[in-house]
Design a protein around this motif. Structure first.
Motif, PDB file in Angstrom:
ATOM      1  N   VAL A 168       0.834  -1.207   0.000  1.00 49.64           N
ATOM      2  CA  VAL A 168       0.000   0.000   0.000  1.00 49.64           C
ATOM      3  C   VAL A 168       0.868   1.257   0.000  1.00 49.64           C
ATOM      4  O   VAL A 168       2.049   1.209   0.342  1.00 49.64           O
ATOM      5  CB  VAL A 168      -0.943   0.064   1.228  1.00 49.64           C
ATOM      6  N   ALA A 169       0.241   2.374  -0.362  1.00 50.85           N
ATOM      7  CA  ALA A 169       0.921   3.667  -0.341  1.00 50.85           C
ATOM      8  C   ALA A 169       1.331   4.007   1.091  1.00 50.85           C
ATOM      9  O   ALA A 169       0.660   3.627   2.050  1.00 50.85           O
ATOM     10  CB  ALA A 169       0.005   4.746  -0.903  1.00 50.85           C
ATOM     11  N   GLU A 170       2.425   4.760   1.198  1.00 55.69           N
ATOM     12  CA  GLU A 170       2.945   5.150   2.513  1.00 55.69           C
ATOM     13  C   GLU A 170       1.879   5.849   3.366  1.00 55.69           C
ATOM     14  O   GLU A 170       1.821   5.639   4.583  1.00 55.69           O
ATOM     15  CB  GLU A 170       4.173   6.051   2.333  1.00 55.69           C
ATOM     16  N   THR A 171       1.037   6.654   2.741  1.00 55.80           N
ATOM     17  CA  THR A 171       0.000   7.367   3.504  1.00 55.80           C
ATOM     18  C   THR A 171      -0.829   6.403   4.344  1.00 55.80           C
ATOM     19  O   THR A 171      -1.242   6.736   5.453  1.00 55.80           O
ATOM     20  CB  THR A 171      -0.940   8.129   2.539  1.00 55.80           C
ATOM     21  N   VAL A 210      -7.698   9.577   5.502  1.00 53.27           N
ATOM     22  CA  VAL A 210      -7.127   8.515   6.328  1.00 53.27           C
ATOM     23  C   VAL A 210      -7.308   8.758   7.833  1.00 53.27           C
ATOM     24  O   VAL A 210      -7.439   7.819   8.611  1.00 53.27           O
ATOM     25  CB  VAL A 210      -5.637   8.305   5.933  1.00 53.27           C
ATOM     26  N   GLU A 211      -7.380  10.019   8.246  1.00 49.81           N
ATOM     27  CA  GLU A 211      -7.406  10.308   9.682  1.00 49.81           C
ATOM     28  C   GLU A 211      -8.694   9.823  10.359  1.00 49.81           C
ATOM     29  O   GLU A 211      -8.658   9.331  11.476  1.00 49.81           O
ATOM     30  CB  GLU A 211      -7.248  11.817   9.936  1.00 49.81           C
ATOM     31  N   LEU A 254      -0.940  -0.325  10.227  1.00 49.51           N
ATOM     32  CA  LEU A 254      -0.252  -0.843  11.418  1.00 49.51           C
ATOM     33  C   LEU A 254      -1.104  -0.641  12.673  1.00 49.51           C
ATOM     34  O   LEU A 254      -1.173  -1.514  13.536  1.00 49.51           O
ATOM     35  CB  LEU A 254       1.126  -0.185  11.575  1.00 49.51           C
ATOM     36  N   ARG A 293      -8.712   5.322  -2.964  1.00 53.37           N
ATOM     37  CA  ARG A 293      -8.408   6.742  -3.161  1.00 53.37           C
ATOM     38  C   ARG A 293      -9.103   7.593  -2.098  1.00 53.37           C
ATOM     39  O   ARG A 293      -8.535   8.571  -1.596  1.00 53.37           O
ATOM     40  CB  ARG A 293      -8.845   7.175  -4.568  1.00 53.37           C
ATOM     41  N   GLU A 295     -11.319   3.107  -6.215  1.00 49.64           N
ATOM     42  CA  GLU A 295     -11.870   4.389  -5.798  1.00 49.64           C
ATOM     43  C   GLU A 295     -12.011   4.461  -4.278  1.00 49.64           C
ATOM     44  O   GLU A 295     -11.783   5.517  -3.677  1.00 49.64           O
ATOM     45  CB  GLU A 295     -13.225   4.601  -6.488  1.00 49.64           C
ATOM     46  N   MET A 336       0.126   3.329   5.387  1.00 49.30           N
ATOM     47  CA  MET A 336       0.885   2.375   6.210  1.00 49.30           C
ATOM     48  C   MET A 336       0.687   2.549   7.716  1.00 49.30           C
ATOM     49  O   MET A 336       0.428   1.570   8.417  1.00 49.30           O
ATOM     50  CB  MET A 336       2.371   2.495   5.835  1.00 49.30           C
ATOM     51  N   PRO A 337       0.796   3.804   8.233  1.00 53.52           N
ATOM     52  CA  PRO A 337       0.615   3.937   9.695  1.00 53.52           C
ATOM     53  C   PRO A 337      -0.762   3.434  10.141  1.00 53.52           C
ATOM     54  O   PRO A 337      -0.887   2.802  11.191  1.00 53.52           O
ATOM     55  CB  PRO A 337       0.754   5.448   9.929  1.00 53.52           C
ATOM     56  N   VAL A 359      -7.138   7.070   1.230  1.00 56.04           N
ATOM     57  CA  VAL A 359      -5.846   7.740   1.287  1.00 56.04           C
ATOM     58  C   VAL A 359      -6.049   9.258   1.504  1.00 56.04           C
ATOM     59  O   VAL A 359      -5.213   9.944   2.074  1.00 56.04           O
ATOM     60  CB  VAL A 359      -5.042   7.405   0.002  1.00 56.04           C
ATOM     61  N   THR A 360      -7.215   9.757   1.085  1.00 54.19           N
ATOM     62  CA  THR A 360      -7.523  11.185   1.235  1.00 54.19           C
ATOM     63  C   THR A 360      -8.068  11.490   2.635  1.00 54.19           C
ATOM     64  O   THR A 360      -7.829  12.558   3.188  1.00 54.19           O
ATOM     65  CB  THR A 360      -8.562  11.614   0.163  1.00 54.19           C
TER      66      THR A 360
END
Lengths: 279, 406
Positions: free
Chosen positions: B28-31, B193-194, B37, B187, B184, B33-34, B190-191
């Motif tokens: 997955v994209a780094e965004t 994520v918080e 985890l 996407r 989608e 990853m946290p 990732v936008t």
């Protein structure tokens, strides 16, 4: 490690300005036109070229780059042909670093060793592979570094202090700071937040920090460039390509110039960035 | 020195990096990853937390309606004249399929993690409906991504999701099917994520999803095992389940993987046949690749571009498969076979008329394989099939193919 990249950033530092990193989609809308664009980029002011490897399922990209990839694939582009673009480009230009950017599956499909050997021979200086985080370093990052190809990592706003060392380990060439959580082509973030983030990363590494996502105009490039070692522009460039095409997606006489006009403007912005920082 | 070798188990995976052999992982994209985890840490806590397990079990009983019955299909057995056929009736669950088992588990995790918003992808709409249902039940806003093609062919489920308060976003990129809906959704994630929790609907995606979804779906196999012991005093000779992404199948299979005497068969969507391009048999006709966060068998071209699949069943219309299935295929523990659209359609009609059960088109694929195998087996042998969804959603598709106006 491929000297071309390190020399380019050392020269930029000596000039006292940030670099302009331009993204283009390999094969968009066809091989010859994208080769024309690539060859014209350094003259228009690009310092580093990111060459997009089209993929059917670009999960981290917004509509502009999704469509560029679809155009390229429809035009018959493959990973092998993207490497051919670099080979052709290298015949006339030995100095501009080329970074391949895309997703892992076409590389895995070609075979990691074969891909790396061909990439080196084609004059590739670095790789950005969006879906390979540090946890997957054994796949491509470690083999790439062993062969002398830079592996450039993305750091994002979600990459906190605890995670930064993990992200920076095994990174070389430069660090690509993605200035917002989101997909490519989103809105420009607040430059002051970007500056703080760049400083945070700089506390952990001596590598140049280049910032992307959301940069579309010369003013953006100047604002972001004031805080970073390089500014990455992608979606705005592929949008120029898209805007220049015929209704059925074919290149026109002004496809290449549509790109160079934008890039020249961005280069002006980047070159005045340190001036802006001093104001 | 005389340390004995550990017994070879098919139930030990994944390892700590989320791998089943070479399959799985976290691509997955780094965004993201946290967050992946964090999710893994929360999941590891939840799965051993008695309070979490108790809440899950309570909702299973009182909201989903578990345990689902184990049903002896007497007339179908007589009709086929071979092995005894049992169905695990997960089509009787609230919302009409096994999908709710996973959604209830994941929404409890979303709550534990303090997330504020739910997203999901859906193909046939069963997972979308189940996600919208749990979002309504727990008071979360919910956005469901659905391929534009699927929005059209699964209109009743689109309406259900809207009634439940979810926003259905049609996805027009690509061919507008499940794969594009998943792109989608990623996407969106990732936008946002918080604050957003992504309920993946099948046992695929980055670690820990394949393991987590399997664990939430394993209730199917655990119940079936006990029920079969009560009904027959022994384990079945064969398990059969449909595989799209593979969550209902892994849910049934997993508790039986170390029972050597139990043959296990997964049924893929053979579409219009494997000679052409119009099928979704990623295990039979694909090869390993990386998509949507995991390495697994994929339908792809010579350049590693992912192909669009085809199936009569929107729920099987996906060019990949959960990574654990890829590993089970390579290890030889599970046999995977394709069933074509017309065979599934014939099975759909046979079950409707012999047992008075209208199955979804997805388990109709499993049933078509049962129809082939049962007559070749002895009358004292037992086949257990997962009837993972009901067919109400498919009557329009079937009606159109059979030339009946609705």
């Amino acid at each position: 490690m491929t000297a071309r990249m390190d020399k380019r950033f050392a020269d930029l530092k000596a000039e006292g300005r940030p670099g302009l990193i331009t993204y283009m989609m390999g094969g968009d809308p066809d091989f010859q036109t994208s080769l024309g664009i690539m060859k014209a980029l350094p003259g228009a002011g690009a310092d580093v070229i990111e060459l997009g490897m089209p993929f059917s399922d670009p999960m981290a990209d917004g509509p502009a780059i999704q469509l560029a990839g679809q155009r390229a694939l429809a035009g018959g582009q493959t990973l092998a042909k993207t490497l051919d673009l670099a080979r052709e480009f290298r015949k006339d230009d030995q100095d501009t670093p080329i970074v391949l950017m895309g997703y892992y599956n076409p590389i895995y499909n070609m075979g990691v060793e074969t891909f790396l050997d061909q990439a080196l021979e084609a004059g590739i200086d670095g790789l950005i592979v969006v879906d390979l985080p540090p946890e997957m370093d054994d796949e491509l990052c470690i083999p790439a570094l062993a062969k002398g190809v830079n592996f450039i990592r993305l750091a994002t706003p979600t990459t906190d202090e605890k995670r930064l060392p993990t992200v920076l380990r095994n990174t070389s060439g430069f660090v690509y700071y993605v200035s917002m959580n989101g997909i490519t082509g989103s809105a420009l973030p607040d430059p002051s937040l970007v500056g703080a983030a760049v400083q945070r990363i700089k506390a952990h590494t001596d590598l140049p920090i280049c910032v992307g996502f959301g940069v579309k105009t010369a003013d953006h490039a100047r604002a972001i460039g004031a805080a970073a070692d390089g500014v990455v522009v992608g979606s705005a460039i592929v949008a120029q390509v898209a805007g220049s095409l015929t209704a059925d997606g074919k290149a026109t006489d002004h496809t290449v110039s549509a790109v160079t006009t934008l890039v020249s403007g961005l280069a002006t912005g980047v070159r005045s960035a340190r001036l802006a920082a001093a104001e | 020195m005389n340390q004995s070798l550990k017994p070879n188990s098919f139930r030990a995976g994944p390892d700590e990096d989320g791998r089943f052999g070479i399959y799985g992982g976290r691509f997955v994209a780094e965004t993201l990853m946290p967050l992946i985890l964090d999710l893994e840490a929360e999941w590891n806590k939840a799965k051993t937390d008695p309070e979490f397990q108790a809440e899950l079990a309570h909702l299973g009983t009182h909201y989903i309606g578990r345990p689902s019955p184990l049903y002896f299909a007497e007339r179908l057995t007589a009709e086929l004249g071979g092995a005894k056929i049992y169905f695990k009736r997960d089509e009787l669950n609230h919302t009409g399929s096994h999908k709710i088992n996973n959604c209830i588990g994941q929404i409890l995790l979303a709550k534990r993690m303090g997330k504020k918003r739910i997203i999901a992808e859906t193909g046939a709409g069963q997972h979308g409906v189940a996600s919208a249902t749990v979002a309504a039940r727990f008071g979360f806003p919910c956005v469901v991504y659905m391929g534009a093609t699927d929005v059209e062919r699964q209109a009743p489920n689109v309406f259900r999701m809207k009634l439940l308060g979810a926003e259905v976003k049609p996805v027009t990129s690509g061919h507008g099917t499940l794969k594009d809906a998943m792109n989608e959704a990623l996407r969106d994630w990732v936008t946002n994520v918080e604050d957003t929790y992504y309920i993946i609907g099948t046992a695929a995606g980055p670690h820990p999803y394949p393991e987590m979804v399997r664990e939430f779906q394993s209730v199917i196999g655990k119940e079936a095992r006990e029920q079969m012991m009560a009904a027959e005093g022994r384990l079945p000779d064969m398990l059969v389940a449909a595989v799209g992404g593979g969550s209902n199948a892994i849910g049934l299979f997993h508790p039986f993987l170390d029972d050597e005497g139990v043959r296990i068969v997964g049924v893929e969507a053979g579409g219009k046949g494997l000679d052409g391009e119009e099928h979704c048999a990623s295990l039979t006709a694909g090869r390993p690749g990386v998509l949507h966060g995991n390495r697994t068998y994929l339908l792809q071209d010579g350049d590693g571009q992912i192909k669009e699949g085809h199936s009569i069943s929107a729920g099987l219309d996906y060019p990949g498969i959960g990574p654990e299935h890829s590993w089970l295929k390579d290890s030889g523990r599970v046999e995977y076979v394709p069933i074509k659209d017309d065979e599934a359609l014939a099975a759909f009609q046979l079950l409707t008329r012999t047992e008075g059960i209208i199955p979804a088109l997805e388990p109709s694929h499993a049933l078509a394989e049962v129809i082939k195998r049962a007559p070749t087996m002895d009358k004292d042998q037992i086949i257990l099939m997962n009837l993972c969804g009901r067919g109400d959603k498919d009557i329009f598709t079937v009606g159109k193919i059979l030339g009946m106006g609705l």
